[in-house]
Design an enzyme around this catalytic site. Structure first.
Site, mmCIF file in Angstrom:
data_model
loop_
_atom_site.group_PDB
_atom_site.id
_atom_site.type_symbol
_atom_site.label_atom_id
_atom_site.label_comp_id
_atom_site.label_asym_id
_atom_site.label_seq_id
_atom_site.Cartn_x
_atom_site.Cartn_y
_atom_site.Cartn_z
ATOM 1 N N ALA A 29 0.841 -1.201 0.000
ATOM 2 C CA ALA A 29 0.000 0.000 0.000
ATOM 3 C C ALA A 29 0.868 1.239 0.000
ATOM 4 O O ALA A 29 2.066 1.172 0.274
ATOM 5 C CB ALA A 29 -0.909 0.004 1.214
ATOM 6 N N ASN A 30 0.256 2.355 -0.329
ATOM 7 C CA ASN A 30 0.895 3.658 -0.166
ATOM 8 C C ASN A 30 0.423 4.244 1.155
ATOM 9 O O ASN A 30 -0.626 3.874 1.664
ATOM 10 C CB ASN A 30 0.470 4.600 -1.281
ATOM 11 C CG ASN A 30 1.234 4.366 -2.564
ATOM 12 O OD1 ASN A 30 1.998 3.416 -2.689
ATOM 13 N ND2 ASN A 30 1.026 5.231 -3.513
ATOM 14 N N ARG A 31 1.162 5.195 1.635
ATOM 15 C CA ARG A 31 0.771 5.938 2.822
ATOM 16 C C ARG A 31 -0.298 6.951 2.419
ATOM 17 O O ARG A 31 -0.034 7.791 1.554
ATOM 18 C CB ARG A 31 1.971 6.744 3.249
ATOM 19 C CG ARG A 31 2.501 6.483 4.599
ATOM 20 C CD ARG A 31 3.515 7.569 4.856
ATOM 21 N NE ARG A 31 4.857 7.011 4.943
ATOM 22 C CZ ARG A 31 5.412 6.641 6.097
ATOM 23 N NH1 ARG A 31 4.755 6.778 7.228
ATOM 24 N NH2 ARG A 31 6.630 6.176 6.112
#
Ligand code: C5P
Length: 223
Positions: A29-31
């Site tokens: 995932a991305n932040r």
């Protein structure tokens, strides 16, 4: 009361991260907190727009007066956005994972003590902003993307606007010193043309303030 500036307009907003499964318990995932995208969806609704918010996994309440479609992956986000078209306005604020695991494991990958480390093969995810910016009957009149940059913010954002084919880019300074990630404040530049003539620098303000400023600017565009 005065007529709401975006009454009768349809908008779709992406927000939050996407989760790309590695196996049933792990993901890439991305932040992203989703705070900016959710604030934009809320502000568009206040201005009278008919808003669909396509959101990855976030721990935020649904904004009032907005239709929320929850998804996990980039491909699901693209499907949900396309299902919400045609729309007058699209704002892509999600932090979409650029890659997914090519073959998601059906069972949890085991750390068996042999020291063998899984070698994850990745595939490229669709670029939602670039896809909906392509010319065609369903292209929204106004497509707005975000750029998170740590240096040369305006130059990089202008190049991104051209590459993605969107109309406007809101560029954030995410240098660690700027404190944007997970925080409540954003410094934003609006790039709305190919040259610098139409660039705007917005004063440092909360994400709700940025959302209201963008919606004001969008309202002016459609006035
Ligand atoms: O170049 P970058 O991917 O960082 O550009 C960010 C912009 O593109 C954001 O508006 C983001 O929501 C959008 N984006 C997207 N789909 C992707 C990657 C980025 O819509 N797969």
């Amino acid at each position: 009361p005065a007529r709401k500036p975006l009454a009768g307009r349809k908008a779709v907003v992406t927000s939050g991260p996407t989760h790309e499964a590695i196996d049933p318990v792990r993901y890439i995932a991305n932040r992203s907190s989703g705070k900016q995208g959710h604030a934009i969806a809320a502000a568009l609704a206040v201005a009278g727009a008919d808003v669909t918010l396509v959101s990855g996994p976030v721990s935020l309440p649904d904004p009032t007066g907005v239709k929320v479609v929850r998804i996990e992956t980039a491909r699901q986000m693209l499907d949900a956005v396309q299902a919400a078209l045609p729309a007058d306005i699209a704002v892509c604020a999600a932090a979409v994972a650029d890659w997914r695991v090519a073959a998601e494991a059906g069972q949890k990958l085991k750390k068996d003590g042999s020291g063998v480390i899984p070698d994850l093969k990745l595939s490229e995810n669709p670029d939602i902003l670039a896809t909906i910016s392509q010319k065609g009957p369903k292209r929204p009149d106004l497509v707005v993307g975000f750029a998170a940059e740590t240096e040369n913010v305006i130059e990089h954002a202008r190049a991104k606007r051209a590459r993605k084919g969107c109309d406007w880019i809101l560029a954030n300074d995410v240098a660690p010193s700027a404190g944007t990630f997970g925080g409540d404040h954003n410094e934003v530049f609006l790039i709305s043309g190919a040259d610098g003539a139409s660039d705007e620098v917005w004063p440092r303000q909360g994400k709700a303030g940025v959302a209201r400023a963008l919606v004001q600017r969008i309202s002016r565009h459609f006035a």
